[in-house]
Design an enzyme around this catalytic site. Structure first.
Site, PDB file in Angstrom:
ATOM      1  CG  HIS A   1      56.441  49.185  41.803  1.00  0.00           C
ATOM      2  ND1 HIS A   1      55.640  48.058  41.915  1.00  0.00           N
ATOM      3  CD2 HIS A   1      56.448  49.495  40.465  1.00  0.00           C
ATOM      4  CE1 HIS A   1      55.188  47.707  40.722  1.00  0.00           C
ATOM      5  NE2 HIS A   1      55.658  48.565  39.831  1.00  0.00           N
TER       6      HIS A   1
ATOM      7  CD  GLU B   1      61.923  43.734  37.727  1.00  0.00           C
ATOM      8  OE1 GLU B   1      61.655  43.316  36.587  1.00  0.00           O
ATOM      9  OE2 GLU B   1      62.804  44.593  37.944  1.00  0.00           O
TER      10      GLU B   1
ATOM     11  CD  GLU C   1      56.322  39.335  34.469  1.00  0.00           C
ATOM     12  OE1 GLU C   1      56.828  40.417  34.091  1.00  0.00           O
ATOM     13  OE2 GLU C   1      55.676  39.227  35.520  1.00  0.00           O
TER      14      GLU C   1
END
Length: 402
Positions: free
Chosen positions: A105, A194, A383
């Site tokens: 990304h 993600e 996280e």
């Protein structure tokens, strides 16, 4: 002051070791986003070495580090690993484990992004322009639209580009993988690494609005019309158009988010939208499992905690997590992870409480996902969503270890 920040982190970790010597979990610290510069070289190798030494002294297990596609493959099929060779060597010599994140990304435009690292330019230099497109005909180039996964962009499809990158990484860093210095690999699956759609880009959206669907490019619209026709509804020719005027719509603020999501069409669309996300994730993770057959692999799901308490679950839905209408979108994802033998990484572990203004309940959301991973026999890792250096957030993270 960097030294104070890292000293505090080490103190927190030592408290953790003292309090839970049994059943301890591994702790990794994220490397700065700019540890490799635009030329593919280490930005500050000596400073990085000093940080790693402090982490090792404090008992940290390893370092998580983005391996940016946009920095490594500037030219198609030519991979430059020199900068990563140097920083990996530093971590290896100090005795830290390495957890690379294969980041397909763009780094820019989201919370915490401090540098601009676009995905390779050659992706957009072909006749087909594989952008995500929203209802307002705005494009998003932070990740290739899932609708183009199997479309040739020159000689290769995006899925073939991801595969080739993983193969080359595996070949180049085989010694670290075999020795388990590279203890696990996280595979990026979308914006911010993600598994989600880019539904809440900061330049268009303000917290805690719903964001916007990202399936209005020509490929996605063709897919939707075809799939709707095959389901017996040829009259459903396009994704919804009644979703509001911008990204900052709230539940009840548009026809779709008032009543439309409950209709037969709305239920079909939301399920279809989430299925396209899961299909994308499955395709990449299946490839990763073939390339790294004996290595632990994880993938990350975003902790979208706002509008969680609203029955629409609209912010999650626009990102591709279908928890509306009684559906359990995280179980759908977890089952796919289990099929491909992938560990489930989730964010916002440091948050707790509820907020009526944003309909937010991060602790409840994490608990839902945690229970889903256990139910599906997955390893759970987490996280913090934002930087935090306070003991309250630290203890909240620690809670999920038990």
């Amino acid at each position: 002051n960097d030294n104070i920040v890292h000293f505090y982190l080490i103190q927190l970790y030592q408290m953790k070791v003292n309090n839970c010597k049994e059943n301890r979990c591994n702790v990794y610290v994220m490397a700065p986003l700019d540890v490799i510069n635009e030329e593919g070289k280490p930005s500050y190798l000596n400073k990085f070495r000093n940080w790693c030494s402090q982490l090792k002294e404090g008992g940290i297990d390893g370092v998580m580090i983005d391996v940016w596609w946009g920095l490594v493959e500037k030219t198609e099929k030519k991979y430059r690993w020199n900068g990563y060779d140097q920083v990996f060597k530093v971590m290896h010599r100090i005795g830290l484990k390495i957890l690379p994140v294969l980041s397909f990304h763009q780094c820019s435009g989201n919370i915490g992004d401090t540098v601009h690292i676009p995905i390779p330019k050659f992706v957009f230099e072909h006749e087909a322009k594989p952008y995500f497109v929203d209802r307002f005909n705005q494009i998003n180039d932070e990740y290739i639209s899932f609708s183009y996964d199997n479309v040739k962009l020159g000689e290769r499809t995006p899925l073939e580009m991801y595969r080739d990158f993983m193969i080359n990484f595996n070949q180049h860093f085989q010694k670290y993988i075999k020795s388990k210095t590279i203890s696990k690999i996280e595979v990026g699956l979308g914006p911010c690494g993600e598994l989600r759609y880019p539904s809440y880009l900061l330049s268009r959206w303000e917290y805690p609005a719903s964001g916007s669907f990202q399936c209005y490019d020509e490929m996605f619209k063709e897919m939707f019309a075809k799939d709707a026709k095959e389901s017996g509804h040829p009259e459903w020719t396009s994704p919804p158009t009644d979703i509001g005027d911008n990204y900052n719509v709230y539940p009840g603020g548009s026809t779709f988010w008032s009543t439309g999501y409950k209709t037969e069409y709305g239920k079909f669309f939301l399920k279809w939208y989430s299925e396209k996300l899961i299909e994308h994730g499955r395709s990449i993770l299946r490839t990763a499992r073939k390339v790294f057959p004996k290595t632990e692999i994880s993938a990350k799901v975003a902790g979208i905690h706002w509008q969680y308490l609203n029955e629409t679950r609209s912010a999650e839905a626009t990102a591709g997590y279908y928890n509306t209408n009684g559906n359990d979108g995280y179980s759908d994802i977890a089952r796919m992870f289990k099929e491909e033998d992938i560990d489930f990484c989730f964010t916002c572990l440091e948050m707790k409480g509820q907020d009526k203004y944003s309909s937010s309940a991060p602790e409840s959301l994490v608990n839902d996902v945690f229970e889903t991973t256990i139910k599906n026999g997955l390893k759970f890792e987490g996280e913090n969503a934002i930087e935090c250096y306070d003991s309250e957030a630290y203890n909240q993270i620690l809670k999920w270890k038990n």
